[in-house]
Design an enzyme around this catalytic site. Structure first.
Site, PDB file in Angstrom:
ATOM      1  N   GLU A 126      59.451  -5.506  50.702  1.00  0.00           N
ATOM      2  CA  GLU A 126      61.012  -5.796  50.387  1.00  0.00           C
ATOM      3  C   GLU A 126      60.807  -6.945  49.638  1.00  0.00           C
ATOM      4  O   GLU A 126      61.662  -6.989  48.740  1.00  0.00           O
ATOM      5  CB  GLU A 126      61.422  -6.127  51.883  1.00  0.00           C
ATOM      6  N   HIS A 186      65.140  -3.580  65.361  1.00  0.00           N
ATOM      7  CA  HIS A 186      66.001  -2.850  64.306  1.00  0.00           C
ATOM      8  C   HIS A 186      67.365  -2.726  64.870  1.00  0.00           C
ATOM      9  O   HIS A 186      68.181  -1.586  64.587  1.00  0.00           O
ATOM     10  CB  HIS A 186      65.368  -1.291  64.350  1.00  0.00           C
TER      11      HIS A 186
END
Length: 331
Positions: free
Chosen positions: A60, A129
């Site tokens: 990322e 998440h």
């Protein structure tokens, strides 16, 4: 008017902007053949090829940094961050680089980049998440933050974000991807900083972000049966925030509840409530109430997870309390 899902609306917005402007491209993990884990981008690689729908390594910081550089040199990248929870990994690239380049270059550089990601609990995805982290990036000057509440907002805000010369972060609630709403076939944009009054009311204002707009609307339906008239407002963007629409409503109703799925402490609810208290204090008949997620890691247990986020029943209960528990319009 036709109805399409939020997922289809995002896909349409991206396809239309990529056809309109060849400098627009998408990059992220599993965005090409896989179309993302939620299949939001399905079909785009077939039309635009792997040169404009780019699968990246699982890095990322690397691909967000690449997008910042591309934006500074003439492209309009749309970064797909698979889960909003991963935003912690790109804080330097997003908050120290993208957000500050225009200011630090004396206006010579712009970073027209979109980072689209997701948010929201109750999907049984556990603590890493399931977070709603919009308040973290909303705190950073130089970033704009949009939170669509339906397919209509998702498409209009995405198209506006891609054309904006500033970095924009869009949070989509992952539980809403299959929700349908009327969306025009003709082109439209939704300006940033313009809230939408979703339902007129006179007794209390319910301000909800993203999926919390649906929670507010369900609560308003229930309150109507008790004689309490609730106005529901969707800010659409939290940066910039449409103070005027929110204040006009609260000055009319004299009561307000602010609902957001981020953690309640130091969050979006706190900022909006503070502005209402500062700018409409003498119009209030009760303190502005905040309803956010519980200040705990999101549990994996369904029974526990459901307790951590606002629900229509809890909004109704709090609205009754603010309104004095009376049948306000009863004879």
């Amino acid at each position: 008017m036709r109805e399409i899902t939020l997922s289809q609306a995002v896909n349409e917005a991206l396809a239309e902007e990529m056809r309109r402007d060849e400098t627009v491209f998408i990059l992220g993990e599993d965005v090409a053949e896989a179309g993302t884990p939620f299949k939001v981008l399905s079909g785009l690689v077939e039309e635009f090829g792997t040169g404009r729908v780019i699968d990246t390594p699982i890095s990322e910081p690397g691909f967000v940094g690449l997008a910042v550089g591309a934006a500074m040199t003439g492209a309009r990248p749309v970064v797909d961050l698979m889960f909003g929870d991963f935003i912690y990994l790109v804080m330097d690239q997003l908050c120290n680089q993208a957000a500050k380049q225009h200011y630090m270059s004396g206006g010579k550089l712009t970073v027209p980049m979109v980072l689209r990601t997701n948010m929201g609990a109750t999907r049984r995805s556990a603590a890493q998440h399931s977070q709603s982290l919009q308040a973290i990036v909303a705190h950073i000057p130089g970033l704009k933050v949009a939170m669509p509440s339906s397919a209509y907002e998702a498409k209009g805000l995405m198209k506006t974000a891609i054309r904006d010369n500033n970095p924009v972060v869009i949070f989509e609630d992952k539980l809403m991807y299959q929700d349908k709403a009327p969306v025009p076939e003709e082109e439209y944009l939704i300006p940033f900083g313009e809230a939408k009054v979703k339902r007129e009311g006179s007794d209390i204002t319910l301000i909800g972000t993203s999926s919390m707009v649906q929670i507010a609307e369900k609560a308003a339906d229930a309150l109507a049966g008790e004689g309490i008239s609730a106005e529901v407002i969707d800010p659409r963007t939290i940066v910039p925030l449409d103070d005027k629409t929110l204040l006009d409503s609260v000055r009319k109703t004299s009561r307000a509840i602010v609902i957001d799925e981020g953690h309640q402490s130091y969050g979006v609810t706190a900022e909006i409530a503070s502005r209402l208290n500062e700018k409409a204090f003498y119009h209030l008949d009760a303190p502005v109430l905040r309803m956010g997620a519980m200040d705990v890691p999101v549990p994996f247990s369904p029974a526990l997870e459901d307790l951590t986020v606002p629900t229509p029943d809890r909004v109704v209960e709090n609205a009754r309390r603010l309104c004095g528990g009376e049948m306000i319009h009863a004879a």
